[in-house]
Design an enzyme around this catalytic site. Structure first.
Site, PDB file in Angstrom:
ATOM      1  N   GLY A 138      39.971  40.066  32.442  1.00  0.00           N
ATOM      2  CA  GLY A 138      39.569  38.893  32.971  1.00  0.00           C
ATOM      3  C   GLY A 138      38.664  37.880  32.607  1.00  0.00           C
TER       4      GLY A 138
ATOM      5  N   ASN B 120      39.494  35.210  30.945  1.00  0.00           N
ATOM      6  CA  ASN B 120      39.780  33.643  31.595  1.00  0.00           C
ATOM      7  C   ASN B 120      39.515  33.619  32.921  1.00  0.00           C
ATOM      8  OD1 ASN B 120      40.869  32.128  29.221  1.00  0.00           O
ATOM      9  ND2 ASN B 120      42.639  33.898  29.165  1.00  0.00           N
TER      10      ASN B 120
ATOM     11  N   LEU C 167      50.221  39.824  32.545  1.00  0.00           N
ATOM     12  CA  LEU C 167      51.218  40.396  31.599  1.00  0.00           C
ATOM     13  C   LEU C 167      52.687  40.822  32.158  1.00  0.00           C
ATOM     14  CD1 LEU C 167      48.927  42.432  29.451  1.00  0.00           C
ATOM     15  CD2 LEU C 167      49.646  40.125  29.339  1.00  0.00           C
TER      16      LEU C 167
ATOM     17  N   ASN D 298      49.937  28.716  33.169  1.00  0.00           N
ATOM     18  CA  ASN D 298      49.644  29.874  32.364  1.00  0.00           C
ATOM     19  C   ASN D 298      48.920  29.164  31.136  1.00  0.00           C
ATOM     20  OD1 ASN D 298      49.677  32.574  31.408  1.00  0.00           O
ATOM     21  ND2 ASN D 298      51.341  31.717  29.947  1.00  0.00           N
TER      22      ASN D 298
ATOM     23  N   HIS E  79      48.430  30.365  27.320  1.00  0.00           N
ATOM     24  CA  HIS E  79      49.013  31.070  26.166  1.00  0.00           C
ATOM     25  C   HIS E  79      48.221  31.022  24.791  1.00  0.00           C
ATOM     26  CE1 HIS E  79      52.092  33.333  24.170  1.00  0.00           C
ATOM     27  NE2 HIS E  79      51.910  32.312  23.010  1.00  0.00           N
TER      28      HIS E  79
ATOM     29  N   ASP F 255      57.055  31.330  28.399  1.00  0.00           N
ATOM     30  CA  ASP F 255      56.218  30.401  28.006  1.00  0.00           C
ATOM     31  C   ASP F 255      57.220  28.991  27.583  1.00  0.00           C
ATOM     32  OD1 ASP F 255      54.188  32.149  27.742  1.00  0.00           O
ATOM     33  OD2 ASP F 255      54.756  33.027  25.896  1.00  0.00           O
TER      34      ASP F 255
END
Length: 196
Positions: free
Chosen positions: A16, A18, A86, A103, A105, A146
């Site tokens: 966690g 982010n 994930l 998201n 990446h 992605d």
């Protein structure tokens, strides 16, 4: 006068970091148009859930996507932020929140992304390939891993002697933790204004 803050769910799988960047951004006023009202995970042991609880944010744990979808709708969630989440979301889930899932990446998409490219794997690939610049990308989530439209990117230099671990840390500090809160604020504001 804008409406109430955009209701955000952050979806997590692990530590966690982010999520913490988003919590800190909310406390500092960088994230002011949105409010993190829920942190969801399929992993009951994710440390991110502890971070959420310590900051007074409700948590929800389930591995079942349908159960999660019902909970998000029940709580009036308007924006989903994947922060180290994930799992690949189903087309049905993505369709229910079209252009409302973002998201982060840890590479400059389209490099080192897609199925199987997550966490340290991304940085291992970047170092193996010999790139001199990497970074992070915030993008909308669509049915291609992605593959959604890019919202923001930030470059980070690869340094001599980097390991996957040192590069991962630098990309988080210099790119992910800056880009994700800003993008979350920008999209939250668009939702508030009825643009999105």
């Amino acid at each position: 006068m804008l409406a109430n803050k955009t209701r955000i769910c952050v979806m997590v799988s692990g530590g966690g970091t982010n999520l913490q960047a988003l919590i800190d951004a909310e406390k500092s006023g960088i994230l002011r148009s949105g409010e993190i009202v829920l942190v969801a995970s399929g992993n009951p042991d994710a440390y991110a859930l502890t971070r959420a609880r310590r900051n007074g944010i409700e948590t929800f744990v389930t591995e079942d996507e349908q159960t999660l979808l019902k909970e998000l709708k029940r709580r009036g969630i308007q924006l989903i932020v994947l922060a180290g989440f994930l799992r690949i979301l189903s087309p049905e889930f993505i369709g229910a929140f079209r252009d409302r899932i973002i998201n982060v990446h840890p590479s400059l998409i389209p490099s080192f992304c897609g199925r199987g490219c997550y966490g340290l794997h991304v940085h291992e690939k970047a170092l193996d390939y010999g790139v001199k610049v990497t970074g992070a990308t915030v993008h909308f989530v669509n049915e291609i891993p992605d593959g959604g439209k890019i919202i923001a990117q930030k470059a980070v230099n690869v340094e001599d002697g980097d390991t996957p671990e040192t590069l991962q840390r630098r990309v988080m500090e210099q790119a992910e933790w800056i880009l994700l809160p800003k993008a979350t604020e920008d999209i939250s504001l668009e939702i508030q204004k009825g643009i999105r």
